[in-house]
Design a protein around this motif. Sequence first.
Motif, PDB file in Angstrom:
ATOM      1  N   TYR A  34       0.845  -1.191   0.000  1.00  0.00           N
ATOM      2  CA  TYR A  34       0.000   0.000   0.000  1.00  0.00           C
ATOM      3  C   TYR A  34       0.884   1.247   0.000  1.00  0.00           C
ATOM      4  O   TYR A  34       1.013   1.934   1.006  1.00  0.00           O
ATOM      5  CB  TYR A  34      -0.932  -0.012   1.223  1.00  0.00           C
ATOM      6  N   ASP A  37      -1.530   6.990  -2.329  1.00  0.00           N
ATOM      7  CA  ASP A  37      -2.911   7.214  -2.735  1.00  0.00           C
ATOM      8  C   ASP A  37      -2.940   7.501  -4.237  1.00  0.00           C
ATOM      9  O   ASP A  37      -1.893   7.547  -4.889  1.00  0.00           O
ATOM     10  CB  ASP A  37      -3.559   8.330  -1.909  1.00  0.00           C
ATOM     11  N   CYS A  54     -11.211  -1.879   5.830  1.00  0.00           N
ATOM     12  CA  CYS A  54     -11.306  -0.486   5.387  1.00  0.00           C
ATOM     13  C   CYS A  54     -11.845   0.420   6.488  1.00  0.00           C
ATOM     14  O   CYS A  54     -11.392   1.552   6.635  1.00  0.00           O
ATOM     15  CB  CYS A  54     -12.160  -0.382   4.132  1.00  0.00           C
ATOM     16  N   TYR A  59      -7.650   5.898   5.041  1.00  0.00           N
ATOM     17  CA  TYR A  59      -7.383   6.013   3.605  1.00  0.00           C
ATOM     18  C   TYR A  59      -8.504   5.404   2.781  1.00  0.00           C
ATOM     19  O   TYR A  59      -9.072   4.386   3.149  1.00  0.00           O
ATOM     20  CB  TYR A  59      -6.071   5.321   3.235  1.00  0.00           C
ATOM     21  N   VAL A  64      -2.969  -0.563  -4.538  1.00  0.00           N
ATOM     22  CA  VAL A  64      -2.760  -1.845  -3.864  1.00  0.00           C
ATOM     23  C   VAL A  64      -1.905  -2.724  -4.781  1.00  0.00           C
ATOM     24  O   VAL A  64      -2.234  -2.923  -5.942  1.00  0.00           O
ATOM     25  CB  VAL A  64      -4.087  -2.565  -3.557  1.00  0.00           C
ATOM     26  N   ASP A  68      -1.798  -8.575  -1.241  1.00  0.00           N
ATOM     27  CA  ASP A  68      -2.690  -7.647  -0.543  1.00  0.00           C
ATOM     28  C   ASP A  68      -3.045  -8.281   0.804  1.00  0.00           C
ATOM     29  O   ASP A  68      -4.092  -8.899   0.949  1.00  0.00           O
ATOM     30  CB  ASP A  68      -3.937  -7.421  -1.414  1.00  0.00           C
ATOM     31  N   ASP A  73      -8.334  -4.752  -1.565  1.00  0.00           N
ATOM     32  CA  ASP A  73      -8.721  -4.696  -2.981  1.00  0.00           C
ATOM     33  C   ASP A  73      -9.512  -5.952  -3.331  1.00  0.00           C
ATOM     34  O   ASP A  73      -9.047  -6.816  -4.061  1.00  0.00           O
ATOM     35  CB  ASP A  73      -7.462  -4.571  -3.843  1.00  0.00           C
ATOM     36  N   GLY A  80      -7.601   0.124  -3.490  1.00  0.00           N
ATOM     37  CA  GLY A  80      -8.145  -0.351  -2.231  1.00  0.00           C
ATOM     38  C   GLY A  80      -9.196   0.563  -1.654  1.00  0.00           C
ATOM     39  O   GLY A  80      -9.187   1.778  -1.873  1.00  0.00           O
TER      40      GLY A  80
END
Length: 86
Positions: A34, A37, A54, A59, A64, A68, A73, A80
């Motif tokens: 990760y 962004d 999440c 975020y 991603v 993972d 994701d 993600g």
Amino acid sequence: MAILLGVIASLFLIVGVTVAQQPTQPTQNCDPAYPKDLAGNEICIPSPPPDLNCKDISYRQFVVLDPDPHNFDSDKDGIGCEGEQR
């Protein structure tokens, strides 16, 4: 005396440059899956454990990479936490 002061000043400069050039150590356990962004800003989501969802992070819509480990994701499109609040 002036020569001695010059030598000491040079040593401080060398030591200062050496310290400044050392890579900084990460202060957190950021998982490389990760990295950023969608705007390209670096983010930091820790590696498991614990397993995060999440809803556990601030975020949304971030890059991603495989693997993972938190399964952010779920649709495997490389982004993600696309709005879902798991």
